[in-house]
Design a protein around this motif. Sequence first.
Motif, mmCIF file in Angstrom:
data_model
loop_
_atom_site.group_PDB
_atom_site.id
_atom_site.type_symbol
_atom_site.label_atom_id
_atom_site.label_comp_id
_atom_site.label_asym_id
_atom_site.label_seq_id
_atom_site.Cartn_x
_atom_site.Cartn_y
_atom_site.Cartn_z
ATOM 1 N N THR A 89 0.858 -1.191 0.000
ATOM 2 C CA THR A 89 0.000 0.000 0.000
ATOM 3 C C THR A 89 0.893 1.239 0.000
ATOM 4 O O THR A 89 2.047 1.184 0.440
ATOM 5 C CB THR A 89 -0.932 0.025 1.224
ATOM 6 O OG1 THR A 89 -0.141 0.005 2.419
ATOM 7 C CG2 THR A 89 -1.874 -1.168 1.221
ATOM 8 N N GLU A 90 0.301 2.360 -0.458
ATOM 9 C CA GLU A 90 1.117 3.563 -0.640
ATOM 10 C C GLU A 90 0.782 4.676 0.343
ATOM 11 O O GLU A 90 1.453 5.705 0.362
ATOM 12 C CB GLU A 90 0.942 4.081 -2.075
ATOM 13 C CG GLU A 90 1.397 3.081 -3.119
ATOM 14 C CD GLU A 90 1.223 3.625 -4.540
ATOM 15 O OE1 GLU A 90 0.827 4.803 -4.667
ATOM 16 O OE2 GLU A 90 1.473 2.880 -5.505
ATOM 17 N N ASN A 91 -0.273 4.511 1.157
ATOM 18 C CA ASN A 91 -0.599 5.548 2.136
ATOM 19 C C ASN A 91 -1.265 4.915 3.354
ATOM 20 O O ASN A 91 -1.631 3.740 3.359
ATOM 21 C CB ASN A 91 -1.492 6.630 1.523
ATOM 22 C CG ASN A 91 -2.804 6.063 1.005
ATOM 23 O OD1 ASN A 91 -3.637 5.589 1.772
ATOM 24 N ND2 ASN A 91 -2.986 6.094 -0.332
ATOM 25 N N GLY A 92 -1.448 5.728 4.391
ATOM 26 C CA GLY A 92 -1.969 5.228 5.656
ATOM 27 C C GLY A 92 -3.400 4.733 5.580
ATOM 28 O O GLY A 92 -3.761 3.733 6.220
ATOM 29 N N LEU A 93 -4.240 5.394 4.788
ATOM 30 C CA LEU A 93 -5.634 5.010 4.684
ATOM 31 C C LEU A 93 -5.763 3.628 4.038
ATOM 32 O O LEU A 93 -6.529 2.774 4.505
ATOM 33 C CB LEU A 93 -6.409 6.049 3.882
ATOM 34 C CG LEU A 93 -7.910 5.785 3.728
ATOM 35 C CD1 LEU A 93 -8.584 5.705 5.092
ATOM 36 C CD2 LEU A 93 -8.560 6.872 2.859
ATOM 37 N N GLU A 94 -5.003 3.403 2.945
ATOM 38 C CA GLU A 94 -5.024 2.091 2.293
ATOM 39 C C GLU A 94 -4.540 0.999 3.255
ATOM 40 O O GLU A 94 -5.097 -0.107 3.291
ATOM 41 C CB GLU A 94 -4.126 2.104 1.052
ATOM 42 C CG GLU A 94 -4.684 2.902 -0.126
ATOM 43 C CD GLU A 94 -3.741 2.859 -1.327
ATOM 44 O OE1 GLU A 94 -2.673 2.210 -1.214
ATOM 45 O OE2 GLU A 94 -4.066 3.460 -2.365
ATOM 46 N N ALA A 95 -3.520 1.326 4.034
ATOM 47 C CA ALA A 95 -2.979 0.359 4.987
ATOM 48 C C ALA A 95 -4.031 -0.017 6.033
ATOM 49 O O ALA A 95 -4.237 -1.201 6.345
ATOM 50 C CB ALA A 95 -1.740 0.929 5.668
ATOM 51 N N PHE A 96 -4.729 0.979 6.572
ATOM 52 C CA PHE A 96 -5.749 0.701 7.595
ATOM 53 C C PHE A 96 -6.883 -0.144 7.017
ATOM 54 O O PHE A 96 -7.326 -1.116 7.642
ATOM 55 C CB PHE A 96 -6.302 2.007 8.152
ATOM 56 C CG PHE A 96 -7.481 1.801 9.069
ATOM 57 C CD1 PHE A 96 -7.316 1.270 10.332
ATOM 58 C CD2 PHE A 96 -8.765 2.123 8.635
ATOM 59 C CE1 PHE A 96 -8.400 1.057 11.160
ATOM 60 C CE2 PHE A 96 -9.860 1.918 9.455
ATOM 61 C CZ PHE A 96 -9.677 1.386 10.724
ATOM 62 N N GLU A 97 -7.351 0.214 5.820
ATOM 63 C CA GLU A 97 -8.446 -0.545 5.207
ATOM 64 C C GLU A 97 -8.037 -1.987 4.929
ATOM 65 O O GLU A 97 -8.824 -2.918 5.118
ATOM 66 C CB GLU A 97 -8.884 0.151 3.912
ATOM 67 C CG GLU A 97 -9.598 1.477 4.159
ATOM 68 C CD GLU A 97 -9.921 2.216 2.871
ATOM 69 O OE1 GLU A 97 -9.366 1.806 1.817
ATOM 70 O OE2 GLU A 97 -10.699 3.190 2.906
ATOM 71 N N ALA A 98 -6.780 -2.198 4.514
ATOM 72 C CA ALA A 98 -6.293 -3.553 4.244
ATOM 73 C C ALA A 98 -6.212 -4.378 5.525
ATOM 74 O O ALA A 98 -6.519 -5.573 5.532
ATOM 75 C CB ALA A 98 -4.925 -3.494 3.572
ATOM 76 N N MET A 99 -5.832 -3.733 6.628
ATOM 77 C CA MET A 99 -5.679 -4.448 7.894
ATOM 78 C C MET A 99 -7.012 -4.739 8.575
ATOM 79 O O MET A 99 -7.053 -5.497 9.559
ATOM 80 C CB MET A 99 -4.778 -3.659 8.848
ATOM 81 C CG MET A 99 -3.337 -3.520 8.373
ATOM 82 S SD MET A 99 -2.555 -5.112 7.996
ATOM 83 C CE MET A 99 -2.534 -5.880 9.607
ATOM 84 N N CYS A 100 -8.093 -4.168 8.068
ATOM 85 C CA CYS A 100 -9.420 -4.441 8.634
ATOM 86 C C CYS A 100 -10.172 -5.528 7.873
ATOM 87 O O CYS A 100 -11.311 -5.850 8.223
ATOM 88 C CB CYS A 100 -10.258 -3.155 8.652
ATOM 89 S SG CYS A 100 -9.710 -1.975 9.897
ATOM 90 N N GLN A 101 -9.538 -6.078 6.847
ATOM 91 C CA GLN A 101 -10.176 -7.130 6.073
ATOM 92 C C GLN A 101 -10.071 -8.478 6.795
ATOM 93 O O GLN A 101 -9.166 -8.689 7.617
ATOM 94 C CB GLN A 101 -9.528 -7.235 4.689
ATOM 95 C CG GLN A 101 -9.640 -5.972 3.856
ATOM 96 C CD GLN A 101 -11.097 -5.567 3.639
ATOM 97 O OE1 GLN A 101 -11.948 -6.397 3.287
ATOM 98 N NE2 GLN A 101 -11.387 -4.288 3.856
ATOM 99 N N PRO A 102 -11.002 -9.408 6.524
ATOM 100 C CA PRO A 102 -10.948 -10.725 7.180
ATOM 101 C C PRO A 102 -9.645 -11.478 6.920
ATOM 102 O O PRO A 102 -9.190 -12.221 7.780
ATOM 103 C CB PRO A 102 -12.140 -11.476 6.572
ATOM 104 C CG PRO A 102 -13.067 -10.398 6.091
ATOM 105 C CD PRO A 102 -12.191 -9.262 5.661
ATOM 106 N N ASP A 103 -9.058 -11.282 5.728
ATOM 107 C CA ASP A 103 -7.818 -11.976 5.389
ATOM 108 C C ASP A 103 -6.612 -11.063 5.519
ATOM 109 O O ASP A 103 -5.636 -11.179 4.775
ATOM 110 C CB ASP A 103 -7.898 -12.529 3.972
ATOM 111 C CG ASP A 103 -8.129 -11.417 2.936
ATOM 112 O OD1 ASP A 103 -8.530 -10.306 3.331
ATOM 113 O OD2 ASP A 103 -7.894 -11.679 1.741
ATOM 114 N N ALA A 104 -6.649 -10.151 6.479
ATOM 115 C CA ALA A 104 -5.574 -9.174 6.655
ATOM 116 C C ALA A 104 -4.249 -9.877 6.976
ATOM 117 O O ALA A 104 -4.237 -10.924 7.627
ATOM 118 C CB ALA A 104 -5.934 -8.216 7.783
ATOM 119 N N PRO A 105 -3.125 -9.320 6.513
ATOM 120 C CA PRO A 105 -1.815 -9.895 6.834
ATOM 121 C C PRO A 105 -1.576 -9.932 8.340
ATOM 122 O O PRO A 105 -2.097 -9.103 9.091
ATOM 123 C CB PRO A 105 -0.839 -8.943 6.137
ATOM 124 C CG PRO A 105 -1.636 -8.321 5.036
ATOM 125 C CD PRO A 105 -3.022 -8.186 5.578
ATOM 126 N N ALA A 106 -0.769 -10.900 8.774
ATOM 127 C CA ALA A 106 -0.491 -11.049 10.203
ATOM 128 C C ALA A 106 0.569 -10.065 10.679
ATOM 129 O O ALA A 106 0.632 -9.749 11.871
ATOM 130 C CB ALA A 106 -0.044 -12.474 10.498
#
Length: 400
Positions: free
Chosen positions: A30-47
């Motif tokens: 991801t390239e910014n903080g908002l994308e990072a937060f949205e990705a980490m809230c997904q069911p299959d988010a990285p550990a």
Amino acid sequence: MRVLIAEDDSVSRTVLESILRKNNYEVLVTENGLEAFEAMCQPDAPAIAILDWMMPHMTGIEVVQKIRKECRDCPPYIIMLTSRNDAKSLVQGLESGADDYLAKPYGSEELLARIRVGERMLQMQNTLATHAREMETLAEARAKQLIHADRMSTLGVLSASMAHEINNPVTFISGNTQTIKRVWNILMENLKNRNALPEDDPQITFILEETPAMLEGILKGVNRITQIVKGLKLYAHRGSGEKTPCLIQDILKNALEFCRNIIQPHMEIHVDIPENLPEIFAHPQQIEQVFINLITNAIHAMGKAPSGEILIKACEQENSIQVEIKDRGPGIPADVLPKIFQPFFTTKKAGDGTGLGLAIIKDILEEHDGGLHAANAVEGGAVFTFHLPLNLPHRRSPST
């Protein structure tokens, strides 16, 4: 292992991604903080997440704080990445919720070492979470057992007075029925001697023919009530007392009496136990529970099949009594068989079983220096075999 990279600088982002992919990590970029937060809230988010401190839309600190506040189900391991290397910034990054802090410039070995620390921490967290769930399940099961024990204790207190209250009217019924039966026989003899029996009245003929059978049915019902009260008292006190010399056939008789109400009309139970089988030294009520559990399981295994058969055999073998309980059900699936005695393992749907029954009776048998084995019969169905040591020092003949 999946790793998130949140870095707005394209060169740093490419270097990070290259290092991780070369070391067999699956990477989400991801390239910014908002994308990072949205990705980490997904069911299959990285550990694991590697977050740059300064990013558009949301800083790394803000992303960490928001993740810790809103994504609590599976908390990731977060490494804060920044060119700030002063102690104040390090403290700020860790206090915001980051698990580790990596200052630029860094080497690939240091980066990978910190990621491996994260993997170990996540593995320990997962292990602790698994143990916590197991302990919670165990606590719930123990609570249910305590409630059951309390109820059974209360039942034990009430059983004596309840038996007295039931046995009094049962005694009257039994005594009066036997008296009527004797009087009826005398009456019939007198009527026959006087030729006073009517031959052309169908109602009188019916009464004369059916009354003996009805009186016999009443006596059988009285005996059934007596056996139920006896079984209830025995079951309520099944954990009490000391080991005593006892006969396996007597214990089985009590267990079958207790299970009678759940045996379906289409099911048959065949018992093959030699009359001269020697005694064991055991807690009779505990061994009765072993029989009850195994017979109940066999009945449930056959379910609503059009026909069902349970065969119970016992024999003397190598200074022990061996008992085999075989059903005509579908048998035990191959993947279930190795786990069948594990506590809390059950194939029943939620609410129908705790998964403790077989584990408990296995413990009972082992406490008696015996054992329990499960297998599938060649001709179909499941077969449970248990053995108990003989009461070798003091043998007696079985009661007749």
